[in-house]
Design a protein around this motif. Sequence first.
Motif, PDB file in Angstrom:
ATOM      1  N   ALA A 199       7.536   7.253  11.899  1.00  0.00           N
ATOM      2  CA  ALA A 199       8.050   7.487  11.684  1.00  0.00           C
ATOM      3  C   ALA A 199       8.274   8.027  13.226  1.00  0.00           C
ATOM      4  N   LEU A 200       9.091   7.883  13.781  1.00  0.00           N
ATOM      5  CA  LEU A 200       8.889   8.020  15.409  1.00  0.00           C
ATOM      6  C   LEU A 200       7.796   9.248  15.848  1.00  0.00           C
ATOM      7  N   ALA A 201       8.817  10.529  14.569  1.00  0.00           N
ATOM      8  CA  ALA A 201       6.893  11.459  15.379  1.00  0.00           C
ATOM      9  C   ALA A 201       6.025  11.523  15.029  1.00  0.00           C
ATOM     10  N   THR A 202       5.136  10.520  14.449  1.00  0.00           N
ATOM     11  CA  THR A 202       4.194   9.658  14.595  1.00  0.00           C
ATOM     12  C   THR A 202       3.886   9.122  16.172  1.00  0.00           C
ATOM     13  N   MET A 203       4.524   9.143  16.654  1.00  0.00           N
ATOM     14  CA  MET A 203       4.190   7.526  17.578  1.00  0.00           C
ATOM     15  C   MET A 203       3.852   8.498  18.721  1.00  0.00           C
ATOM     16  N   GLY A 204       3.572   9.432  18.934  1.00  0.00           N
ATOM     17  CA  GLY A 204       2.497  10.335  20.127  1.00  0.00           C
ATOM     18  C   GLY A 204       4.044  10.985  21.302  1.00  0.00           C
ATOM     19  N   GLU A 205       2.945  11.738  22.710  1.00  0.00           N
ATOM     20  CA  GLU A 205       3.758  12.153  23.222  1.00  0.00           C
ATOM     21  C   GLU A 205       4.506  11.004  24.630  1.00  0.00           C
ATOM     22  N   SER A 206       5.204  11.132  24.909  1.00  0.00           N
ATOM     23  CA  SER A 206       5.869  10.576  25.841  1.00  0.00           C
ATOM     24  C   SER A 206       4.386  10.042  26.864  1.00  0.00           C
ATOM     25  N   PRO A 207       3.919   8.771  27.315  1.00  0.00           N
ATOM     26  CA  PRO A 207       2.772   8.243  28.158  1.00  0.00           C
ATOM     27  C   PRO A 207       2.681   9.214  29.496  1.00  0.00           C
ATOM     28  N   ILE A 208       4.530   8.894  30.086  1.00  0.00           N
ATOM     29  CA  ILE A 208       4.694   9.834  31.318  1.00  0.00           C
ATOM     30  C   ILE A 208       4.205  10.923  31.644  1.00  0.00           C
ATOM     31  N   GLU A 209       5.003  11.723  30.223  1.00  0.00           N
ATOM     32  CA  GLU A 209       4.652  13.154  30.538  1.00  0.00           C
ATOM     33  C   GLU A 209       3.355  13.796  30.466  1.00  0.00           C
ATOM     34  N   LEU A 210       3.051  12.809  29.526  1.00  0.00           N
ATOM     35  CA  LEU A 210       1.080  12.955  29.228  1.00  0.00           C
ATOM     36  C   LEU A 210      -0.007  12.868  29.815  1.00  0.00           C
ATOM     37  N   MET A 211       0.599  12.037  31.142  1.00  0.00           N
ATOM     38  CA  MET A 211       0.412  11.683  32.673  1.00  0.00           C
ATOM     39  C   MET A 211      -0.015  12.446  33.646  1.00  0.00           C
ATOM     40  N   ARG A 212       1.874  12.990  33.792  1.00  0.00           N
ATOM     41  CA  ARG A 212       1.768  14.422  34.698  1.00  0.00           C
ATOM     42  C   ARG A 212       0.797  15.319  34.324  1.00  0.00           C
ATOM     43  N   ALA A 213       0.731  15.604  32.941  1.00  0.00           N
ATOM     44  CA  ALA A 213       0.203  16.968  32.465  1.00  0.00           C
ATOM     45  C   ALA A 213      -1.063  17.250  32.326  1.00  0.00           C
ATOM     46  N   ARG A 214      -2.231  15.395  32.476  1.00  0.00           N
ATOM     47  CA  ARG A 214      -3.435  15.763  32.565  1.00  0.00           C
ATOM     48  C   ARG A 214      -3.110  15.531  34.574  1.00  0.00           C
ATOM     49  N   ALA A 215      -2.941  15.029  35.446  1.00  0.00           N
ATOM     50  CA  ALA A 215      -2.426  15.032  36.976  1.00  0.00           C
ATOM     51  C   ALA A 215      -2.957  16.996  36.944  1.00  0.00           C
ATOM     52  N   ALA A 216      -1.583  17.159  36.496  1.00  0.00           N
ATOM     53  CA  ALA A 216      -1.738  18.806  36.745  1.00  0.00           C
ATOM     54  C   ALA A 216      -3.034  19.646  36.233  1.00  0.00           C
ATOM     55  N   ILE A 217      -3.491  19.469  35.304  1.00  0.00           N
ATOM     56  CA  ILE A 217      -4.875  19.962  34.612  1.00  0.00           C
ATOM     57  C   ILE A 217      -5.721  19.789  35.229  1.00  0.00           C
ATOM     58  N   GLU A 218      -6.186  18.475  35.137  1.00  0.00           N
ATOM     59  CA  GLU A 218      -7.222  18.126  35.659  1.00  0.00           C
ATOM     60  C   GLU A 218      -7.906  18.281  37.357  1.00  0.00           C
ATOM     61  N   GLY A 219      -6.753  18.858  37.945  1.00  0.00           N
ATOM     62  CA  GLY A 219      -6.383  18.479  39.240  1.00  0.00           C
ATOM     63  C   GLY A 219      -7.211  20.007  39.858  1.00  0.00           C
ATOM     64  N   THR A 220      -6.693  21.047  38.182  1.00  0.00           N
ATOM     65  CA  THR A 220      -7.365  22.116  38.391  1.00  0.00           C
ATOM     66  C   THR A 220      -9.524  21.745  38.303  1.00  0.00           C
ATOM     67  N   VAL A 221      -9.540  21.394  37.240  1.00  0.00           N
ATOM     68  CA  VAL A 221     -10.247  21.202  36.683  1.00  0.00           C
ATOM     69  C   VAL A 221     -11.219  20.338  38.082  1.00  0.00           C
ATOM     70  N   VAL A 222     -11.008  19.530  38.539  1.00  0.00           N
ATOM     71  CA  VAL A 222     -11.751  18.909  38.905  1.00  0.00           C
ATOM     72  C   VAL A 222     -12.210  19.897  39.991  1.00  0.00           C
ATOM     73  N   GLN A 223     -11.782  20.708  40.961  1.00  0.00           N
ATOM     74  CA  GLN A 223     -11.104  21.684  41.942  1.00  0.00           C
ATOM     75  C   GLN A 223     -12.776  22.791  41.538  1.00  0.00           C
ATOM     76  N   LEU A 224     -12.902  23.124  39.827  1.00  0.00           N
ATOM     77  CA  LEU A 224     -14.037  23.786  39.596  1.00  0.00           C
ATOM     78  C   LEU A 224     -15.421  23.203  40.035  1.00  0.00           C
ATOM     79  N   ALA A 225     -14.793  21.563  39.069  1.00  0.00           N
ATOM     80  CA  ALA A 225     -15.700  20.578  39.181  1.00  0.00           C
ATOM     81  C   ALA A 225     -16.990  20.726  40.145  1.00  0.00           C
ATOM     82  N   CYS A 226     -16.546  20.618  40.887  1.00  0.00           N
ATOM     83  CA  CYS A 226     -16.493  20.376  42.649  1.00  0.00           C
ATOM     84  C   CYS A 226     -17.489  21.239  43.314  1.00  0.00           C
ATOM     85  N   ALA A 227     -17.304  22.892  42.931  1.00  0.00           N
ATOM     86  CA  ALA A 227     -17.935  24.059  42.760  1.00  0.00           C
ATOM     87  C   ALA A 227     -19.239  24.175  42.394  1.00  0.00           C
TER      88      ALA A 227
END
Length: 236
Positions: free
Chosen positions: A86-114
């Motif tokens: 089933a298509l439902a088991t194939m996972g998230e859109s890879p492109i949307e996934l990378m954009r979500a990671r960029a948004a979240i990890e961009g904040t994470v690395v800011q906190l990590a830097c401090a």
Amino acid sequence: MLDQLKQVDNRRLYQQIADQIRTFIDKGNYTAGMRLPPERDLAQQLGVSRPSVREALIALEIEGSVEVRMGAGVYVCNAAQRKPQALATMGESPIELMRARAAIEGTVVQLACAKATPQALAALRQILDNMLAAVAQDRSPLVFDRQFHETIAAMTDNAVLERIVGELFDERHSPIATRVSAHSETGQTWAVALLEHEAILRALENRDVLAAQTALRMHLLASEQRWVENNSREWS
């Protein structure tokens, strides 16, 4: 009389597109062995982006509805070749996934830097060395890639952020993301990615919050672009 409410379609966009293309095939518009139109034409006909069509075609490839022939296009398979996935088991859109990671990890690395400590930075340096060694030996550095991003998340001292970063990274192992990676990842693309990781680490070592945030987001967006460009160039 009130209009009847329509059922909300909450499937991922690439899954909706894949269903439309499969229906198009099933109606006999294209038979086994025939080549589908180029992705740019499909995107125009469906009113969606080319990357979304690309993900849909990869999903159809996984289930056996089409065959992606490198440098030759996408061809319709015999219906008997379809796999019951089933298509439902194939996972998230890879492109949307990378954009979500960029948004979240961009904040994470800011906190990590401090909160970067010499010990954490040394651990990151060792992980990056392990990645370099793996690529040099023609081995996948993916396990070290995960460690690199997860170690940055751990530097925030926030277990929730660490879990989210790990879970998002592990979406790379979904059927559709795995197939996208197989089409696009090479020793050359990993070499470029290693330079991007080096830029992230160097910014953290310099305690440069803006540079670290920029380097991490640019790395993930560049990874998305490599997925998009490499798959498109090979079979659109």
